[in-house]
Design an enzyme around this catalytic site. Structure first.
Site, mmCIF file in Angstrom:
data_model
loop_
_atom_site.group_PDB
_atom_site.id
_atom_site.type_symbol
_atom_site.label_atom_id
_atom_site.label_comp_id
_atom_site.label_asym_id
_atom_site.label_seq_id
_atom_site.Cartn_x
_atom_site.Cartn_y
_atom_site.Cartn_z
ATOM 1 C CB THR A 268 -6.138 7.892 1.686
ATOM 2 O OG1 THR A 268 -6.054 6.886 2.666
ATOM 3 C CG2 THR A 268 -7.487 8.587 1.781
ATOM 4 N NE ARG B 250 5.039 14.344 10.825
ATOM 5 C CZ ARG B 250 4.370 13.563 9.946
ATOM 6 N NH1 ARG B 250 3.916 12.389 10.345
ATOM 7 N NH2 ARG B 250 4.182 13.932 8.705
ATOM 8 C CE LYS C 95 -3.258 2.037 7.419
ATOM 9 N NZ LYS C 95 -4.113 2.936 6.630
ATOM 10 C CE1 TYR D 286 -0.281 8.580 4.222
ATOM 11 C CE2 TYR D 286 1.938 9.483 4.236
ATOM 12 C CZ TYR D 286 0.671 9.411 4.778
ATOM 13 O OH TYR D 286 0.365 10.172 5.881
ATOM 14 C CG ASP E 78 -2.038 0.998 1.126
ATOM 15 O OD1 ASP E 78 -2.305 1.486 0.001
ATOM 16 O OD2 ASP E 78 -2.656 1.296 2.155
ATOM 17 C CE1 TYR F 265 3.671 7.028 12.230
ATOM 18 C CE2 TYR F 265 2.415 7.043 14.265
ATOM 19 C CZ TYR F 265 3.138 7.715 13.312
ATOM 20 O OH TYR F 265 3.342 9.057 13.430
ATOM 21 C CG HIS G 279 -4.186 10.611 2.777
ATOM 22 N ND1 HIS G 279 -5.248 10.533 3.648
ATOM 23 C CD2 HIS G 279 -3.334 9.619 3.140
ATOM 24 C CE1 HIS G 279 -5.052 9.532 4.496
ATOM 25 N NE2 HIS G 279 -3.902 8.963 4.212
ATOM 26 C CG ASP H 146 -5.688 0.476 4.001
ATOM 27 O OD1 ASP H 146 -5.743 -0.545 4.707
ATOM 28 O OD2 ASP H 146 -4.800 1.346 4.128
#
Ligand code: CA
Length: 392
Positions: A324, A122, A233, A108, A106, A224, A113, A213
């Site tokens: 996403t 953050r 996930k 990113y 997967d 994570y 996103h 997902d």
């Protein structure tokens, strides 16, 4: 013989012809093509054993020349009279997972996103990590839990620790979310020690599906660091039943929104392109977002090139998802954590203020794209309902 009625404007017209696996009462799963509201049995019509299989893998492994030949034969076949016993109403067949998924990765690839999640997680730092515009960030998911649309999703249990809690506890996720993505299916792999250049993407990738997902944000947030997503996930990833061939997406090709800095040479394409696919996200029957795939920063070809840049082999049935899909506007965000800004801006769903998924909720994604016949083609849907956690 049967002449398939294809209504004007059908999302499954002759310019789409997606492949799937289906069965009918008393007969084994086999390969079919969706045409309007019918499924045409390729095992019964094309006389090749690769279609009498419970997945598309054997056919996909035959390679691009064969994909083109079959697509052309299928178009001729369904334009004329088809034997009665080879045509089934889609409502009367049982769909199966179309692909035996080999590896699952997967990515990113949406800047919107990644920036939104950066701002949420953050708030005092740059939204994007320093590597983000240099490589398509991704992680290896769990191929064995890729499930067909319609499969119920049992709320996962796991460790979670809210920021104001002293220690983690184990229990059902309290922040179950979705991620609206596009998935690419590898038809022809590449041997260990070799790489796939972005320009040879069409020789390797067979087609695309819709992906949900499912993501347990509380489990994810605690686990994570520093190795990335794992149990938050891996409990389930849903895909749509019809694999839209790459050849059907010719008219959906669009330039990427723009890459700065210029990617390193191994990610450079002669002509880099994305896809103009619009996804619709429904939560309990109510539209909550329209994520635009054309906004994705990294191209599908760059993602595959990056996957193999270290000499890792790829295999028939590999599935890699885009990450996403989110656009610049609020209504274009493909996850509830973004749509509700981490729960601070609830959505009104069925008269209730909602942030994350409750037991019994159902989420459906659909998608469409410009088609070579001047209309729009459809991806069908990926659907899933949340069941209560099973605690032992
Ligand atoms: Ca994802």
């Amino acid at each position: 013989m049967t002449r398939i009625d294809i209504p004007e404007g059908s999302p499954f017209g002759l310019a789409n012809l997606p492949y799937g696996v289906f069965s009918t009462p008393g007969s084994a799963p086999r390969v079919g093509v969706r045409v309007a509201d019918s499924v045409v049995d390729l095992a019964a019509t094309l006389g090749d054993d690769v279609f009498a299989q419970p997945s598309l893998n054997a056919f996909m492994a035959q390679g691009r020349a064969r994909w083109d030949e079959v697509r052309s034969r299928v178009r001729d076949l369904v334009s004329g009279d088809v034997p009665d016993d080879a045509v089934h109403p889609v409502s009367e067949v049982r769909p199966h997972l179309p692909v035996e998924v080999a590896d699952y990765v997967d990515f990113y690839a949406s800047e919107h996103h990644a920036s939104n999640l950066g701002r949420l997680f953050r708030p005092d730092a740059e939204p994007l990590m320093p590597n983000w515009k240099h490589l398509p960030v991704g992680y290896h998911g769990r191929a064995g839990t890729v499930v067909l649309s319609g499969t119920d999703i049992v709320r996962p249990c796991g460790q979670r620790k809210a920021p104001d809690e002293q220690a983690p506890t184990f229990g059902p996720s309290r922040r179950l979310d979705i991620e609206a993505e596009l998935g690419f299916v590898v038809g022809t792999g590449s041997p260990l020690g070799s790489t796939v250049s972005p320009d040879s993407f069409p020789d390797h990738v067979f087609g695309a599906v819709l992906v949900n997902d499912w993501s347990a944000r509380d489990i994810q947030a605690w686990e994570y660091v520093p190795l990335g997503p794992n149990l938050g996930k891996s409990f389930a990833t849903s895909i749509s039943p019809w694999v839209v061939p790459l050849a059907a997406l010719e008219a959906a090709r669009v330039p990427l929104p723009g890459q700065d800095p210029e990617p390193l040479p191994y990610l450079a394409e002669r002509e880099s392109w994305g896809l103009d696919i619009e996804v619709v996200v429904e939560w309990n029957g109510q539209e909550v977002a329209r994520p635009p795939y054309r906004e994705m920063y990294w191209s599908p070809a760059q993602m595959l090139a990056h996957l193999t840049a270290n000499g890792a082999s790829s295999r028939t049935g590999d599935l890699y998802a885009s990450g996403t899909i989110s656009g610049p506007d609020k209504h274009q965000r493909g996850a509830f954590i973004e749509l509700t800004w981490n729960g601070r801006e609830p959505l009104e769903i069925g008269g209730e203020q909602r942030t994350f998924l409750e037991d019994g909720d159902e989420v459906v994604f659909t998608a469409s794209a410009p088609s070579t016949d001047g209309g729009r083609l459809g991806f069908g849907e990926v659907r899933g309902r949340v069941l209560p956690a099973r605690q032992s």
